[in-house]
Each structure stands twice: as C-alpha cells, then as structure tokens.
Design an enzyme around this catalytic site. Structure first.
Site, short mmCIF file in Angstrom:
data_model
loop_
_atom_site.label_atom_id
_atom_site.label_comp_id
_atom_site.label_asym_id
_atom_site.label_seq_id
_atom_site.Cartn_x
_atom_site.Cartn_y
_atom_site.Cartn_z
N ALA A 1 84.40 67.24 -79.86
CA ALA A 1 82.98 67.61 -79.68
C ALA A 1 82.81 69.12 -79.80
CB ALA A 1 82.49 67.11 -78.32
N ASN B 1 77.97 79.03 -90.40
CA ASN B 1 79.09 79.33 -91.32
C ASN B 1 78.64 79.95 -92.63
OD1 ASN B 1 78.29 77.16 -92.95
ND2 ASN B 1 80.40 76.52 -93.33
N LYS C 1 81.73 82.33 -85.65
CA LYS C 1 80.59 81.46 -85.95
C LYS C 1 79.47 81.57 -84.91
CE LYS C 1 83.03 78.13 -88.84
NZ LYS C 1 83.36 76.73 -89.11
N ALA D 1 82.89 71.75 -85.28
CA ALA D 1 82.89 70.92 -86.49
C ALA D 1 82.21 69.58 -86.22
CB ALA D 1 84.32 70.70 -86.98
N THR E 1 83.84 82.48 -90.70
CA THR E 1 84.83 81.56 -90.15
C THR E 1 85.31 82.07 -88.80
OG1 THR E 1 86.80 80.30 -90.73
CG2 THR E 1 86.77 82.58 -91.47
#
Ligand code: NDP
Length: 273
Positions: free
Chosen positions: A128, A87, A66, A131, A62
């Site tokens: 953007a 992840n 990443k 995620a 996390t």
C-alpha cells in the site's frame, strides 16, 4: 537549441530513463536532450529551481523525491493527488504541473502488452505504498470484479481503500486472510523484492491461468515470482514494461507524440530465470 528534460533521484546511477527517452526522441524525431541529475538530499527545490532557470522543460522524479515533487508542484492531476506522489513534472512559466504515470503505465503494460484485461477479473495488489496508490485509479477504471489490497500494515491498506470508496469497492485485507482467496491477477507492489524478501502471501492465491506481476524490474526471478512459478503460474512478468510505459506517458505529455514502446521494452528486458 534542444529542449532539456531530466530525471532526478538519489542515487541515480542505475537509471534507465535517459536511455529510454533517448530512444523515444530518436524514433519520434523530437529535438531534445534528456539527462540524469543526482538531487541533493534536502535540496530538491533548489535543484529543480536551477534546472528551470537553465531552461529545463520537464522532469521525471524518482526515489526519494516523489513527495518533494508533490510539494513543489502548483497543479496536480487526480492521479497524482490520490497517489500523494509525483513522478513527472512539466514547467510552464510559473506553473509546475504534476503527474503520476506509474499506475497508468502499469495498467497499459498489463492490458495492452501482456494481453491481460482487468475487466471482470479478480485482482490482488500486495502493498500500500506509492506504487500501489498510483495503481488504484487506473485499475478501478478497468472494471475488475474484485480489487483487494493486502498490506503488512493493515491501516495503510484501509486508508487507501477508504480514499477510493466513492469510485469502487476496494477491500483491505491482512495477508492471513488470503488463505481462502484466489485471484486472476496478482501484483507485488511491495518493496520486499528489492531486499530479496517475500511478502507473506500464500502460494494458493493464484487462480488457474493467473498472471503474477512483480513491479520491481531488472531482478530476474524474485522470491515472489519464484513462489508463483512454484505454484504453477505460467504468466510471469516484471516491471520493465511498466517502467517504459510510464516513460512513454510522460513523453507524450511533454511532447504531444506517443512513442512506440515494444522495441524499447525488448531491449531492456532481462530473462526471468
Ligand atoms: P514504498 O516504500 O512506497 O512502499 C513499500 C510497500 O512495501 C509498503 O506497502 C510496505 O508495507 C511493503 N513492504 C516492504 N517490505 C515488505 C515485506 N518484507 N513484506 C511485506 N510487505 C513489505 O515503495 P513503492 O511503492 O515506491 O515501490 C514498491 C515497488 O514498486 C518496488 O519494488 C519498486 O521498485 C516498484 N516500482 C516499480 C516501478 C516501475 O516503473 N516498474 C515504479 C515505481 C515502483 P508496510 O506499509 O507494512 O511497510
């Protein structure tokens, strides 16, 4: 001896991953321990090396590691490659396999748990960043009629749309452009909620019967969800289901058995008020 897994992040005190994987292990009768590691900033590779040397089998990764995990891995899935972020890691001798389950976890939560198919729907993704990048391939695989990305920095959204141009039509828009658009599913994949902020999205973007989905979790009614509620949206969700579903994907990848998720989601859910 139990197999060892861990989540690494910094800070890590808030993590729910040991609790989630502990519940998964119990329900699937898997013999494993899952701990949380506060990674040292700038020392990700050393921390992971140490974990592997001690026999660690896999890790969740996390913030803020990443991208470090992407660089550390030797083999990347397509999802991880497109997201440019990782992840979950699996260790197999010298091989370090990398995955990104955020987007598939999100998609499963929406389609399976919330009963909102993306097929033939108009879908809007706000943001953007990592995620949003992770969500693109799983979203396109569902066959929405429209998939738009709005981002404060338009170039980021344009670059993302360009990267998936071979796989489907994704439009990159400015927030101002949303004044004339409506969507069946609207996802807030910005980090604005983490600071109690609202991305500049007009309240008119929600089509009748729309779902408003906040990727952040544990924050109750965020400014985005409050906007949606004020616009009459009945279906509001936060990212707790996404969190549990991505964990289930990682668990299945590591252990070969997929745990049930609904009880875990119910235990972690906090009311959206
Ligand atoms: P990133 O830092 O990678 O991206 C942040 C994005 O938010 C960028 O697109 C940025 O736009 C945009 N942004 C930030 N502040 C604002 C603002 N005030 N107004 C408009 N846009 C803004 O973050 P992530 O992608 O990693 O995370 C995004 C969200 O997803 C977070 O809330 C995070 O908690 C959540 N998340 C949830 C998970 C789950 O399991 N439920 C898993 C992973 C993430 P710009 O490019 O212009 O800077």
């Amino acid at each position: 001896m139990s197999d060892h897994y861990a989540v690494i992040g910094n800070p890590i005190g808030h993590t729910k991953s040991p609790l989630i994987h502990g519940m998964f292990a119990e329900m699937t009768r898997q013999n494993l321990v899952y701990t949380a590691i506060e990674g040292s900033l700038g020392g990700f590779a050393t921390d992971v090396d140490r974990f592997r040397q001690a026999g660690g089998r896999g890790m969740n990764v996390t913030a803020p590691f990443k991208l470090d995990a992407f660089a550390y891995a030797t083999e990347h899935s397509d999802r991880a490659r497109l997201a440019g972020a990782v992840n979950a890691l699996k260790f197999d001798g010298d091989r370090v396999l990398a995955e990104n389950f955020d987007g598939i976890g999100l998609t499963r939560d929406v389609v399976h748990n919330l009963g909102c198919p993306l097929k033939d729907k108009r879908v809007l993704l706000l943001g953007a960043g990592g995620a949003a990048r992770g969500a693109l391939l799983p979203f396109l695989a569902q066959g929405p009629t429209v998939l738009d990305i709005a981002n404060r920095t338009l170039e980021e959204a344009q670059a993302l749309a360009q990267e998936v141009a071979d796989l489907g039509t994704v439009r990159a828009l400015r927030y101002a452009h949303l004044e004339t658009e409506q969507y069946d599913l609207v996802f807030n994949a910005t980090s604005a909620s983490l600071r109690g902020e609202l991305p500049p999205v007009p309240a008119t973007v929600f089509a009748p019967g729309a779902l408003a989905y906040e990727l952040a979790y544990g924050k109750g009614l965020t400014p985005f969800l409050r906007l949606a509620q004020g616009a009459g949206v009945q279906q509001l969700a936060d990212g707790v289901g996404m969190l549990v579903e991505q964990a289930a994907e990682a668990f299945a990848w590591w252990r070969g058995v997929r745990p049930q998720t609904q009880d875990v989601i119910d235990q972690l859910k906090i009311p959206l008020v």
